[in-house]
Design a protein around this motif. Structure first.
Motif, short mmCIF file in Angstrom:
data_model
loop_
_atom_site.label_atom_id
_atom_site.label_comp_id
_atom_site.label_asym_id
_atom_site.label_seq_id
_atom_site.Cartn_x
_atom_site.Cartn_y
_atom_site.Cartn_z
N THR A 254 0.90 -1.08 -0.02
CA THR A 254 -0.08 0.07 -0.05
C THR A 254 0.85 1.20 -0.16
N ALA A 255 0.46 2.30 -0.80
CA ALA A 255 1.58 3.26 -0.87
C ALA A 255 0.47 4.55 -0.87
N ASN A 256 0.98 5.69 -0.38
CA ASN A 256 0.11 6.90 -0.54
C ASN A 256 1.06 7.94 -0.58
N ALA A 257 0.62 9.18 -1.42
CA ALA A 257 1.31 10.31 -1.43
C ALA A 257 0.36 11.41 -0.86
N ASN B 96 4.02 11.04 -5.75
CA ASN B 96 3.38 10.09 -6.56
C ASN B 96 3.47 8.83 -5.29
N GLY B 97 2.48 8.25 -5.31
CA GLY B 97 2.07 7.02 -4.63
C GLY B 97 2.99 5.76 -4.86
#
Length: 172
Positions: free
Chosen positions: A65-68, A73-74
């Motif tokens: 899970t990636a979030n910006a 950018n995520g």
């Protein structure tokens, strides 16, 4: 682990918690400066084909899970060789999708997928190699409005029009 026959991890971290909030992790890295990384994994053997990072999940959670939270950018991926910046695939025993992009914010008027090509190659290539099916299906409110079949024939519920794609054509 400095053993070419080794099968055990060099580091094993384990969290047994009912909470999935920020910081509840087996490994936690933090970068507080204007540069640097909170974590770095590097596969340095140019003849090797092992991944720098492998993420697996057996439940319904995400592998990664990636979030910006700001303007970054995520997920950012690049390919400075002949590979792909992002490669999504379904194995021959799977039933999922190779990729999905969704916008759940009804007030967001931005495109969900943007393809920008500054080179001389094709902007979008769809190669359907299966025995049947459509090359593309377009929907509005979950109803098919246009499709291109495997033979390349287009079907459009609203017909076709030879102009009007450019908003400037609407003005004198």
């Amino acid at each position: 682990v400095d053993n070419v026959l080794g099968i055990n991890p060099a580091v094993h971290c384990k969290v047994n918690s009912q909470f999935a909030n920020f910081g509840t992790a087996g490994v936690y890295g933090e970068s507080v400066g204007t540069g640097g990384y909170a974590g770095l994994f590097y596969q340095s053997n140019t003849a090797g084909n092992g991944a720098a990072v492998v993420a697996l999940t057996e439940g319904s959670g995400n592998g990664i899970t990636a979030n910006a939270g700001k303007n970054g950018n995520g997920v950012e991926a690049s390919a400075d060789g002949n590979g792909n910046g992002v490669y999504g695939w379904v194995p021959n025993f799977g039933a999922g999708r190779g990729g999905r992009f969704s916008n759940f914010n009804t007030a967001n008027s931005r495109e969900v997928v943007l393809i920008s090509n500054a080179g001389t190659g094709i902007g979008l290539l769809v190669n359907h190699t299966g025995p049947s099916g459509n090359i593309a299906v377009f929907q509005s409110a979950a109803l098919n409005v246009a499709r291109i079949n495997k033979a390349g024939r287009g079907f459009f519920n609203g017909g076709t029009q030879n102009s009007g794609a450019d908003v400037a054509e609407s003005f004198a």
